[in-house]
Design a protein around this motif. Structure first.
Motif, PDB file in Angstrom:
ATOM      1  N   SER A  24       0.624  -1.064  -0.157  1.00  0.00           N
ATOM      2  CA  SER A  24       0.073   0.195   0.253  1.00  0.00           C
ATOM      3  C   SER A  24       0.891   1.413   0.017  1.00  0.00           C
ATOM      4  CB  SER A  24      -0.674  -0.066   1.276  1.00  0.00           C
ATOM      5  OG  SER A  24      -0.122   0.370   2.245  1.00  0.00           O
ATOM      6  N   ALA A  25       0.090   2.205  -0.065  1.00  0.00           N
ATOM      7  CA  ALA A  25       1.038   3.831  -0.380  1.00  0.00           C
ATOM      8  C   ALA A  25       2.123   4.140   0.674  1.00  0.00           C
ATOM      9  CB  ALA A  25       0.541   4.685  -0.574  1.00  0.00           C
ATOM     10  N   ALA A  26       1.192   3.568   1.982  1.00  0.00           N
ATOM     11  CA  ALA A  26       1.325   4.098   3.896  1.00  0.00           C
ATOM     12  C   ALA A  26       2.490   2.704   3.875  1.00  0.00           C
ATOM     13  CB  ALA A  26       0.105   3.869   4.270  1.00  0.00           C
ATOM     14  N   ALA A  27       2.505   0.764   3.140  1.00  0.00           N
ATOM     15  CA  ALA A  27       3.368   0.696   3.148  1.00  0.00           C
ATOM     16  C   ALA A  27       3.721  -0.499   2.360  1.00  0.00           C
ATOM     17  CB  ALA A  27       2.824  -0.156   4.657  1.00  0.00           C
ATOM     18  N   PRO A  28       4.824   0.191   1.521  1.00  0.00           N
ATOM     19  CA  PRO A  28       5.426  -0.298   0.717  1.00  0.00           C
ATOM     20  C   PRO A  28       6.368  -1.633   0.751  1.00  0.00           C
ATOM     21  CG  PRO A  28       6.429   1.747   0.807  1.00  0.00           C
ATOM     22  CD  PRO A  28       5.371   1.611   1.652  1.00  0.00           C
ATOM     23  N   ASP A  55       4.695  -5.050  -6.929  1.00  0.00           N
ATOM     24  CA  ASP A  55       3.213  -4.741  -8.278  1.00  0.00           C
ATOM     25  C   ASP A  55       3.045  -3.428  -7.831  1.00  0.00           C
ATOM     26  OD1 ASP A  55       2.759  -4.102  -5.985  1.00  0.00           O
ATOM     27  OD2 ASP A  55       0.802  -5.649  -5.239  1.00  0.00           O
ATOM     28  N   LYS A  56       2.141  -2.706  -8.611  1.00  0.00           N
ATOM     29  CA  LYS A  56       1.452  -1.538  -8.738  1.00  0.00           C
ATOM     30  C   LYS A  56       1.928  -1.145  -7.671  1.00  0.00           C
ATOM     31  CE  LYS A  56      -3.259  -1.793 -10.106  1.00  0.00           C
ATOM     32  NZ  LYS A  56      -3.844  -1.817 -10.738  1.00  0.00           N
ATOM     33  N   MET A  57       1.473  -1.803  -6.681  1.00  0.00           N
ATOM     34  CA  MET A  57       0.752  -0.447  -5.359  1.00  0.00           C
ATOM     35  C   MET A  57       2.275  -0.486  -4.471  1.00  0.00           C
ATOM     36  SD  MET A  57      -2.349   0.148  -5.723  1.00  0.00           S
ATOM     37  CE  MET A  57      -2.550   0.765  -4.262  1.00  0.00           C
ATOM     38  N   GLY A  58       3.616  -1.029  -5.253  1.00  0.00           N
ATOM     39  CA  GLY A  58       4.276  -1.253  -4.187  1.00  0.00           C
ATOM     40  C   GLY A  58       5.379   0.731  -4.557  1.00  0.00           C
ATOM     41  N   ALA A  59       6.485   1.484  -4.193  1.00  0.00           N
ATOM     42  CA  ALA A  59       6.881   2.209  -3.867  1.00  0.00           C
ATOM     43  C   ALA A  59       8.796   1.518  -3.195  1.00  0.00           C
ATOM     44  CB  ALA A  59       6.956   3.241  -2.731  1.00  0.00           C
ATOM     45  N   PRO A  87      16.744  -5.786  -2.734  1.00  0.00           N
ATOM     46  CA  PRO A  87      15.535  -4.739  -3.857  1.00  0.00           C
ATOM     47  C   PRO A  87      15.570  -2.932  -3.400  1.00  0.00           C
ATOM     48  CG  PRO A  87      14.416  -5.220  -1.581  1.00  0.00           C
ATOM     49  CD  PRO A  87      15.715  -6.475  -0.852  1.00  0.00           C
ATOM     50  N   ARG A  88      15.667  -2.306  -4.592  1.00  0.00           N
ATOM     51  CA  ARG A  88      15.531  -0.907  -4.141  1.00  0.00           C
ATOM     52  C   ARG A  88      14.337  -0.887  -4.008  1.00  0.00           C
ATOM     53  NH1 ARG A  88      19.121  -0.078  -9.283  1.00  0.00           N
ATOM     54  NH2 ARG A  88      18.713  -1.493  -9.180  1.00  0.00           N
ATOM     55  N   THR A  89      12.830  -1.610  -4.981  1.00  0.00           N
ATOM     56  CA  THR A  89      11.642  -0.633  -4.918  1.00  0.00           C
ATOM     57  C   THR A  89      10.723  -2.156  -4.607  1.00  0.00           C
ATOM     58  OG1 THR A  89      10.030   0.519  -5.953  1.00  0.00           O
ATOM     59  CG2 THR A  89      11.757  -0.402  -7.512  1.00  0.00           C
ATOM     60  N   SER A  90       9.432  -1.891  -4.429  1.00  0.00           N
ATOM     61  CA  SER A  90       8.137  -3.150  -4.502  1.00  0.00           C
ATOM     62  C   SER A  90       7.112  -2.508  -5.613  1.00  0.00           C
ATOM     63  CB  SER A  90       7.515  -2.709  -3.162  1.00  0.00           C
ATOM     64  OG  SER A  90       7.924  -1.757  -2.731  1.00  0.00           O
ATOM     65  N   TYR A  91       8.097  -1.251  -5.913  1.00  0.00           N
ATOM     66  CA  TYR A  91       6.578  -1.107  -6.941  1.00  0.00           C
ATOM     67  C   TYR A  91       7.171  -1.360  -9.013  1.00  0.00           C
ATOM     68  CZ  TYR A  91       4.630   1.684 -10.562  1.00  0.00           C
ATOM     69  OH  TYR A  91       3.842   2.853 -11.656  1.00  0.00           O
ATOM     70  N   LEU A  92       6.333  -2.138  -9.709  1.00  0.00           N
ATOM     71  CA  LEU A  92       6.530  -2.297 -10.762  1.00  0.00           C
ATOM     72  C   LEU A  92       5.703  -1.720 -12.054  1.00  0.00           C
ATOM     73  CD1 LEU A  92       8.452  -3.750 -13.041  1.00  0.00           C
ATOM     74  CD2 LEU A  92       7.029  -5.532 -12.114  1.00  0.00           C
ATOM     75  N   ASP A  93       5.990  -0.726 -13.630  1.00  0.00           N
ATOM     76  CA  ASP A  93       4.912  -0.993 -13.820  1.00  0.00           C
ATOM     77  C   ASP A  93       5.482  -1.812 -15.412  1.00  0.00           C
ATOM     78  OD1 ASP A  93       7.205   0.424 -15.127  1.00  0.00           O
ATOM     79  OD2 ASP A  93       6.547   2.672 -14.959  1.00  0.00           O
TER      80      ASP A  93
END
Length: 462
Positions: free
Chosen positions: A227-231, A241-245, A283-289
């Motif tokens: 989530s945005a608050a808990a990536p 996934d798309k909700m990561g950051a 890992p550097r990010t949990s976000y992916l597009d």
């Protein structure tokens, strides 16, 4: 009485001139006739030689085309001994592959392939094709062309439009890449280092990863493990996934692969290599597009363009391994084989290929074999589905190219073991199957997935 008029007598000189003129005219006509005959004969000979030369060049070009087809079908493994291959004429300059072309021109060609920068040590690999064509005589025309060999951009892993857990599936040394929802994530157990990317095996989705029993290509964003608050999700800290950051400010996730409790993951040198775009400080990010999925991991759906699919279909047709039924086929032998199932015309209830039937020698190997066989099996299913279960072992690259309602890998259960890559519309891991990737599979990609580009065409005997 008038005297008769007397005719003047011609001089002997006048008679001689007339005779000489006639002789000269005859000589001139004869010379012109001979010249015309010689010119006509020479023109006919030149036309015949030109026709033969053109036919010889055409035969040479046919040899080039066949050599390219050989590399697309068989790869370059059999060319490592070139130019002195004892048992492979494609790699023998002294006794090259020789083919007689049917037709009135009496054409034939001799062709062999020379490694310049061998593949896969060089990417792309460079090979030079030598082809000499003949037509109606001993004289020949020789041409060469360079061929660049590289692999089509595909991922060593599991690539799908959506993935469902639900059993106790194990995924070893490879990752899942999804363009849609990955549900029941807690039912999918990962182990080890992704052999293709040098990062911990995990799930990478451009949609949502969830532990819930969602279905469909898209899942509610509120169900995501991020989530945005808990990536940073420490349970699934390598998933994206798309909700990561970005994870820079989350020490529980950022750059933690190097200290993983799994010794096969921790302390890998690639984590310190700033030139490694995937593994550095992972890992550097949990976000992916979608863009990153394509550029960083080379994962995309569909896996092939229509032109590439047609080329693979042509390879199977030439090998006699093109099928329009999900049953009644013959499993080809090695070392490299392509099986193409075109089920678009089959009955709706007869469009599922049972991969267990392919798990026969030599394709039924286990993961990480003591002696790695130089072989590959490529399976393409168009307009149909697949299943894998019943305690079978199979090593292959499987591509299901169709979208809904087909392209599904279902019920991977029965303690089956699959080593290799899967591209599918949907993958159902409800069961107890084990999916593996090993270095043996990576070292032996199917040659039909190579792209061959020719350039630098030369007629060397001009």
């Amino acid at each position: 009485m008038k005297k008769p008029r007397l005719r003047p007598l011609r001089s002997r000189d006048e008679n001689g001139v007339a005779l000489l003129t006639v002789i000269m005219m005859l000589a001139l006509v004869s010379a012109l006739t001979l010249t015309i005959a010689v010119v006509a004969t020479n023109n006919l000979v030149s036309a015949r030689l030109s026709q033969q030369a053109g036919a010889a060049v055409n035969a040479s070009d046919a040899g080039i085309s066949q050599a390219v087809t050989y590399m697309r079908q068989k790869g370059t493994r059999g060319l490592s001994c070139s130019p002195t291959c004892a048992s492979n004429p494609w790699g023998n300059s002294t006794t090259p592959t020789t083919v007689t072309v049917n037709g009135r021109a009496g054409q034939s060609y001799k062709v062999w392939i020379e490694p310049i920068a061998p593949y896969p040590a060089n990417k792309p690999g460079i090979y030079r094709i030598h082809s000499t064509g003949y037509a109606g005589g001993a004289a020949g025309r020789t041409v060469t062309v360079d061929a660049s060999i590289s692999t089509l951009p595909f991922v060593f892993g599991i690539v799908a439009g959506s993935v469902s857990g639900g059993g106790n599936a194990g995924v070893h040394h490879e990752s899942i890449f999804s363009t849609g929802c990955v549900s029941q994530r807690d039912k999918i157990q990962f182990a080890g280092l992704d052999a293709a990317f040098g990062i911990p095996a995990a799930v990478h989705s451009t949609d949502v990863i969830t532990v819930k029993n969602d279905s469909g290509k898209t899942c509610p964003t509120g169900d995501s493990i991020h989530s945005a608050a808990a990536p940073c999700n420490t349970t699934y800290k390598y998933d994206q996934d798309k909700m990561g950051a970005a994870l820079t400010t989350y020490p529980g996730c950022y750059n933690t692969a190097r200290s993983d409790s799994d010794s096969t993951i921790a302390n890998q040198p690639q984590y310190n290599d700033s030139s490694n775009s995937v593994a550095y400080n992972y890992p550097r990010t949990s976000y992916l597009d979608t863009a990153t999925m394509s550029t960083l991991y080379k994962a995309k759906r569909p896996p092939f363009t229509q032109a590439q699919l047609d080329q693979l279909k042509a390879v199977a047709q030439m090998d006699g391994t093109y099928y329009t039924s999900a049953t009644g086929y013959t499993v080809p032998a090695g070392p490299d084989a392509v099986m193409y199932f075109n089920l678009t015309g089959a009955a709706t209830n007869a469009r599922q290929v049972d991969l267990n039937n392919l798990a026969v020698s030599p394709w039924n190997r286990d993961h990480d074999p003591a002696s790695c066989p130089s072989q590959s099996l490529l399976v393409i299913i168009e307009g149909g589905d697949a299943k894998l279960n019943s305690n079978s072992k199979l090593s292959a690259a499987v591509f299901l190219t169709s979208d809904d309602p087909y392209g599904n890998v279902s019920k991977a259960n029965g303690t089956s073991t699959f080593t290799g890559s899967i591209y599918a519309n949907n993958v159902d891991l409800t069961g107890t199957s084990d999916l593996w990737m090993d270095q043996c599979f990576i070292n032996n990609p199917p040659p039909a997935l190579n792209t061959v580009t020719t350039y630098n065409y030369r007629e060397v005997d001009r």
